[in-house]
Scaffold this motif. Structure first.
Motif, PDB file in Angstrom:
ATOM      1  N   GLN A 101       0.775  -0.861   0.210  1.00 28.87           N
ATOM      2  CA  GLN A 101      -0.048   0.184   0.119  1.00 28.87           C
ATOM      3  C   GLN A 101       0.943   1.432   0.078  1.00 28.87           C
ATOM      4  OE1 GLN A 101      -2.909  -0.116   3.374  1.00 28.87           O
ATOM      5  NE2 GLN A 101      -4.268  -1.981   1.492  1.00 28.87           N
ATOM      6  N   TYR A 102       1.743   1.183   0.553  1.00 31.76           N
ATOM      7  CA  TYR A 102       2.554   2.542   0.231  1.00 31.76           C
ATOM      8  C   TYR A 102       3.290   2.166  -1.120  1.00 31.76           C
ATOM      9  CZ  TYR A 102       7.049  -0.913  -0.080  1.00 31.76           C
ATOM     10  OH  TYR A 102       8.012  -1.225  -0.320  1.00 31.76           O
ATOM     11  N   CYS A 103       3.598   1.373  -1.338  1.00 32.98           N
ATOM     12  CA  CYS A 103       3.590   1.829  -2.956  1.00 32.98           C
ATOM     13  C   CYS A 103       2.779   2.396  -3.733  1.00 32.98           C
ATOM     14  CB  CYS A 103       5.384   0.775  -3.173  1.00 32.98           C
ATOM     15  SG  CYS A 103       5.829   1.218  -5.164  1.00 32.98           S
ATOM     16  N   LEU A 104       1.582   2.183  -3.662  1.00 31.10           N
ATOM     17  CA  LEU A 104       0.266   2.307  -3.981  1.00 31.10           C
ATOM     18  C   LEU A 104      -0.083   4.299  -4.320  1.00 31.10           C
ATOM     19  CD1 LEU A 104      -1.864  -1.224  -3.623  1.00 31.10           C
ATOM     20  CD2 LEU A 104      -1.661   0.013  -6.528  1.00 31.10           C
ATOM     21  N   LEU A 105       0.326   3.930  -2.969  1.00 30.92           N
ATOM     22  CA  LEU A 105       0.287   5.471  -2.423  1.00 30.92           C
ATOM     23  C   LEU A 105       0.978   6.394  -3.332  1.00 30.92           C
ATOM     24  CD1 LEU A 105      -0.479   8.202  -0.852  1.00 30.92           C
ATOM     25  CD2 LEU A 105       1.200   7.133   0.827  1.00 30.92           C
ATOM     26  N   SER A 106       2.434   6.245  -2.924  1.00 33.15           N
ATOM     27  CA  SER A 106       3.087   7.056  -3.893  1.00 33.15           C
ATOM     28  C   SER A 106       3.094   6.789  -5.199  1.00 33.15           C
ATOM     29  CB  SER A 106       5.060   6.313  -3.933  1.00 33.15           C
ATOM     30  OG  SER A 106       5.714   6.675  -4.620  1.00 33.15           O
ATOM     31  N   ASP A 107       2.907   5.844  -5.830  1.00 36.76           N
ATOM     32  CA  ASP A 107       2.320   6.122  -7.130  1.00 36.76           C
ATOM     33  C   ASP A 107       1.353   6.389  -7.723  1.00 36.76           C
ATOM     34  OD1 ASP A 107       4.185   3.260  -7.437  1.00 36.76           O
ATOM     35  OD2 ASP A 107       3.031   2.297  -8.234  1.00 36.76           O
ATOM     36  N   TYR A 108       0.216   6.552  -6.754  1.00 38.21           N
ATOM     37  CA  TYR A 108      -1.066   7.877  -7.743  1.00 38.21           C
ATOM     38  C   TYR A 108      -0.548   9.029  -7.150  1.00 38.21           C
ATOM     39  CZ  TYR A 108      -4.206   3.292  -8.218  1.00 38.21           C
ATOM     40  OH  TYR A 108      -4.224   2.196  -8.512  1.00 38.21           O
ATOM     41  N   ASN A 109       0.367   8.882  -6.171  1.00 41.17           N
ATOM     42  CA  ASN A 109       0.182  10.216  -6.558  1.00 41.17           C
ATOM     43  C   ASN A 109       1.635  11.223  -6.974  1.00 41.17           C
ATOM     44  OD1 ASN A 109       0.065  12.480  -3.726  1.00 41.17           O
ATOM     45  ND2 ASN A 109       2.195  12.744  -4.570  1.00 41.17           N
ATOM     46  N   PHE A 134      -4.902   5.421   0.656  1.00 41.86           N
ATOM     47  CA  PHE A 134      -4.632   4.726   0.780  1.00 41.86           C
ATOM     48  C   PHE A 134      -3.174   5.043   1.831  1.00 41.86           C
ATOM     49  CE2 PHE A 134      -4.701   2.219  -3.509  1.00 41.86           C
ATOM     50  CZ  PHE A 134      -5.248   0.822  -3.372  1.00 41.86           C
ATOM     51  N   SER A 135      -4.105   6.201   1.661  1.00 37.01           N
ATOM     52  CA  SER A 135      -2.634   7.175   3.213  1.00 37.01           C
ATOM     53  C   SER A 135      -3.101   6.933   3.883  1.00 37.01           C
ATOM     54  CB  SER A 135      -2.542   8.412   3.058  1.00 37.01           C
ATOM     55  OG  SER A 135      -1.725   9.378   3.351  1.00 37.01           O
ATOM     56  N   LYS A 136      -2.230   6.536   5.388  1.00 38.83           N
ATOM     57  CA  LYS A 136      -2.913   6.471   7.158  1.00 38.83           C
ATOM     58  C   LYS A 136      -1.731   7.739   7.734  1.00 38.83           C
ATOM     59  CE  LYS A 136      -2.807   1.323   5.823  1.00 38.83           C
ATOM     60  NZ  LYS A 136      -2.791   0.387   6.637  1.00 38.83           N
ATOM     61  N   ASN A 137      -1.367   8.653   7.153  1.00 44.55           N
ATOM     62  CA  ASN A 137      -0.979   9.527   7.194  1.00 44.55           C
ATOM     63  C   ASN A 137      -1.697  11.142   6.955  1.00 44.55           C
ATOM     64  OD1 ASN A 137       1.470  12.058   7.719  1.00 44.55           O
ATOM     65  ND2 ASN A 137       2.307  10.950   8.568  1.00 44.55           N
ATOM     66  N   GLN A 138      -1.962  11.670   8.593  1.00 40.91           N
ATOM     67  CA  GLN A 138      -2.516  12.805   8.416  1.00 40.91           C
ATOM     68  C   GLN A 138      -2.120  14.399   7.522  1.00 40.91           C
ATOM     69  OE1 GLN A 138      -6.335  13.541   8.525  1.00 40.91           O
ATOM     70  NE2 GLN A 138      -5.852  11.259   8.966  1.00 40.91           N
ATOM     71  N   GLN A 139      -1.184  14.224   7.676  1.00 37.11           N
ATOM     72  CA  GLN A 139       0.296  15.441   7.140  1.00 37.11           C
ATOM     73  C   GLN A 139       0.501  14.836   5.768  1.00 37.11           C
ATOM     74  OE1 GLN A 139       4.175  15.694   8.537  1.00 37.11           O
ATOM     75  NE2 GLN A 139       5.221  18.083   7.124  1.00 37.11           N
ATOM     76  N   LEU A 140       0.553  13.490   4.897  1.00 36.79           N
ATOM     77  CA  LEU A 140       0.143  13.534   3.508  1.00 36.79           C
ATOM     78  C   LEU A 140      -0.894  13.943   3.106  1.00 36.79           C
ATOM     79  CD1 LEU A 140       2.671   9.970   4.026  1.00 36.79           C
ATOM     80  CD2 LEU A 140       3.184  12.225   3.208  1.00 36.79           C
ATOM     81  N   ASN A 141      -2.138  13.635   4.163  1.00 34.02           N
ATOM     82  CA  ASN A 141      -3.738  14.089   3.789  1.00 34.02           C
ATOM     83  C   ASN A 141      -3.936  15.188   3.121  1.00 34.02           C
ATOM     84  OD1 ASN A 141      -3.835  11.195   3.574  1.00 34.02           O
ATOM     85  ND2 ASN A 141      -5.877  11.521   5.733  1.00 34.02           N
ATOM     86  N   ARG A 142      -2.926  16.426   4.148  1.00 39.47           N
ATOM     87  CA  ARG A 142      -3.076  17.752   4.114  1.00 39.47           C
ATOM     88  C   ARG A 142      -2.583  18.020   2.847  1.00 39.47           C
ATOM     89  NH1 ARG A 142      -2.773  17.139   9.458  1.00 39.47           N
ATOM     90  NH2 ARG A 142      -0.542  18.046   9.086  1.00 39.47           N
ATOM     91  N   ILE A 143      -0.931  17.696   2.506  1.00 39.44           N
ATOM     92  CA  ILE A 143      -0.279  17.918   1.190  1.00 39.44           C
ATOM     93  C   ILE A 143      -0.664  17.082  -0.311  1.00 39.44           C
ATOM     94  CG2 ILE A 143       2.143  17.238   0.031  1.00 39.44           C
ATOM     95  CD1 ILE A 143       3.030  16.841   2.906  1.00 39.44           C
ATOM     96  N   ALA A 144      -1.466  16.401  -0.422  1.00 38.14           N
ATOM     97  CA  ALA A 144      -2.170  15.180  -1.835  1.00 38.14           C
ATOM     98  C   ALA A 144      -3.534  16.574  -1.370  1.00 38.14           C
ATOM     99  CB  ALA A 144      -2.427  14.126  -1.197  1.00 38.14           C
ATOM    100  N   LEU A 145      -4.468  16.966  -0.478  1.00 38.41           N
ATOM    101  CA  LEU A 145      -5.602  17.709  -0.780  1.00 38.41           C
ATOM    102  C   LEU A 145      -5.365  19.168  -1.060  1.00 38.41           C
ATOM    103  CD1 LEU A 145      -7.282  16.722   2.575  1.00 38.41           C
ATOM    104  CD2 LEU A 145      -8.854  15.945   0.247  1.00 38.41           C
TER     105      LEU A 145
END
Length: 553
Positions: A101-109, A134-145
């Protein structure tokens, strides 16, 4: 802009490296070498990632290697190459496995990032949503948003962008850099939506925070926002902030941001300084394009060399096994026949080695000639065009708006040169076609084909094959960006020495004011050069239908 990529790169690296800690994953020496070279020697890092992707038996490690290659390609401006690597990475991942899942997050981002750079904003938004899944980290969520908000405002949908920024701004207050980024972006979109909105206090607050935090990338964005804000009301202030953006972009070694700053300076400066800024713009634009073309070619050469090495090793292994069997049989007949056989093998080996060296030399000469052809193309069309614009600036007192239009047109022309690169004939052309079409197929847009069998391509001229790949790619890119189709069908047929290709989708079809742009014009030219026909079915009730007929000899 470079700063957008920098933010997304944080997500990619964090997702593909930090989130792996809870779930142990396998690694290999070549992958560790690639990781260690990522920040110091990207060419070598790409080489080792490619070795892992070509030779490893571990599907997750292969996916991670393709992800690393894609990040390097994005940074070099090879966005289509990056997307290809990311789509290959996704093929090796299983959404149901936690360690994937960590690599799925990176690929889609990263797919969101490349789509943003290619101005395919709908695709970017879709990929950012998949990354959030696939993100489980709030900071990563905010950056993606935040990046999704950029995609919405670039698309002109200000309301959606503002809603995203308002949903995350309160949760960023503990992180001053992040708060300044969201505050400044939200203020800009509110101002774009309503020119009477007082965005200046928010811009100044973000600027103060970034100065206090010594956030150079953030300062670069603030200076850009303030230059745009003051452009009409206070041109002198806009000029000052454009100059600050120019200085800091050079310190950051960010040519894309420097080019943006130069555009602002050309628009705002006195006539006696415009020439100086334009000369710098011309030089930097030329250098960036040349560097990106070189990088794309280098990635292609690395792919070729690694694949060739693997093929050579397999062939040598097979040859060695056959030789050992033959030697064993000859030893039973007698020493004389055995010695004669060894002599034959030695002679054969030397001839084969000389032939391989000759073929390698011919291949390298062909690559050099291809590079020279591309360099000449850049010189003939881009350099001459730039000098023509310089002459108009010097002798005709060209207006600034017209000057920037000419610069933008020339920049688009330079990107189109990459469409004309030739490729070596693939071993199995039907598989190559399948790979191209599958790369554009998704749950939302199904791409199917019929008739694409190895027998169809037997006897088809190699030049036809070389020109057909970019033609099909252009059809796929236009379909994905403009058609809104859910289903695409491509049928291949050979009849009376004519290769027939029928394309059909269920999308929006051609608008009433349809005009061919660069991609379709280049596609039509390729078909004409092959003495073929390229026709749109303008009577189609729904969707788009295209018929292509090409003589195969």
């Amino acid at each position: 802009m470079k700063k957008v990529y920098f933010i997304v790169l944080i997500v990619s690296l964090y997702a593909c490296r930090e989130q792996r800690k809870p779930v142990p994953v396998r690694t290999e020496p070549d992958y560790e070498k690639a990781d260690s070279l990522m920040s110091s020697n990207t060419d070598s890092a790409f080489y080792y990632y490619n070795k892992v992707a070509t030779n490893s038996k571990d599907s997750l490690l292969i996916a991670r290697a393709y992800n690393g290659m894609a990040i390097i390609q994005t940074d070099a401006g090879d966005y289509f190459g990056s997307q290809q690597s990311l789509l290959l990475s996704l093929k090796y991942l299983d959404e149901t496995k936690e360690e994937n899942q960590y690599c799925l997050l990176s690929d889609y981002n990263e797919l969101g990032n490349t789509s943003l750079n290619l101005q395919n904003y709908d695709a970017a938004i879709n990929y950012y949503n998949l990354a959030l899944k696939f993100s489980k980290n709030q900071q990563l969520n905010r950056i993606a948003l935040n990046n999704m908000g950029v995609a919405y405002y670039k698309k002109g949908e200000f309301k959606q962008a503002i809603e995203i920024y308002r949903s995350i701004i309160d949760s960023t207050r503990k992180n001053r850099k992040e708060y300044a980024r969201v505050l400044s972006n939200m203020a800009k979109v509110l101002w774009l939506q309503n020119p009477d909105y007082r965005a200046l206090p928010d811009f100044q607050t973000a600027l103060r925070i970034r100065k206090a935090e010594k956030d150079d990338w953030g300062l670069n964005a603030s200076y850009s926002h303030l230059a745009d804000y003051y452009y009409k009301s206070y041109p002198d202030s806009a000029l000052s902030y454009a100059g600050k953006m120019y200085d800091i972009s050079r310190n950051l070694n960010s040519p894309d941001d420097e080019l943006e700053a130069l555009k602002k300076l050309i628009m705002l400066s006195r006539p006696e300084r415009v020439k100086m800024y334009f000369e710098r713009y011309r030089y930097l634009s030329d250098s960036v394009q040349a560097a990106r073309n070189t990088a794309k070619n280098q990635f292609a050469l690395i792919h070729f060399d690694v694949e060739k090495s693997k093929t050579d090793n397999l062939r040598l292994q097979k040859e060695n096994a056959e030789k050992n069997t033959q030697l064993l049989m000859q030893s039973m007949i007698g020493s004389l026949i055995f010695l004669l056989f060894i002599a034959v093998i030695i002679v054969s080996y030397r001839k084969n080695k000389k032939r391989q060296e000759r073929l390698k030399q011919e291949s390298e000469i062909a690559r050099r000639e291809e590079k020279l052809r591309a360099s000449k193309k850049v010189h003939d069309e881009i350099a001459n065009g730039l000098y023509r614009i310089m002459a108009e600036v010097q002798h005709n007192n060209l207006e600034k708006e017209k000057l920037l239009d000419k610069i933008d047109a020339l920049y688009e022309q330079s990107r189109d040169i990459s469409y004309e690169w030739k490729r070596e004939e693939p071993a199995d052309f039907s598989e190559t076609i399948n790979g191209l079409l599958n790369a554009f197929s998704s749950e939302e847009q199904k791409v199917t084909s019929s008739g694409n069998e190895a027998a169809l391509w037997a006897g088809v001229n190699n030049k036809v094959k070389q020109e057909l790949l970019p033609v099909l790619q252009e059809l796929m890119v236009n379909m994905q960006k403009h058609s809104g189709a859910g289903s695409v069908a491509i049928r291949f047929k050979k009849e009376h020495n004519i290769l027939q290709i029928h394309y059909a989708d269920d999308g929006k079809g051609l608008p009433e004011n349809f005009r061919k742009k660069n991609g379709l014009t280049s596609t039509g030219n390729r078909i004409v050069e092959l003495r073929g026909e390229f026709n749109f079915d303008i009577d189609s009730v729904k969707g788009l239908k295209i018929r292509i007929n090409i003589p195969i000899n």
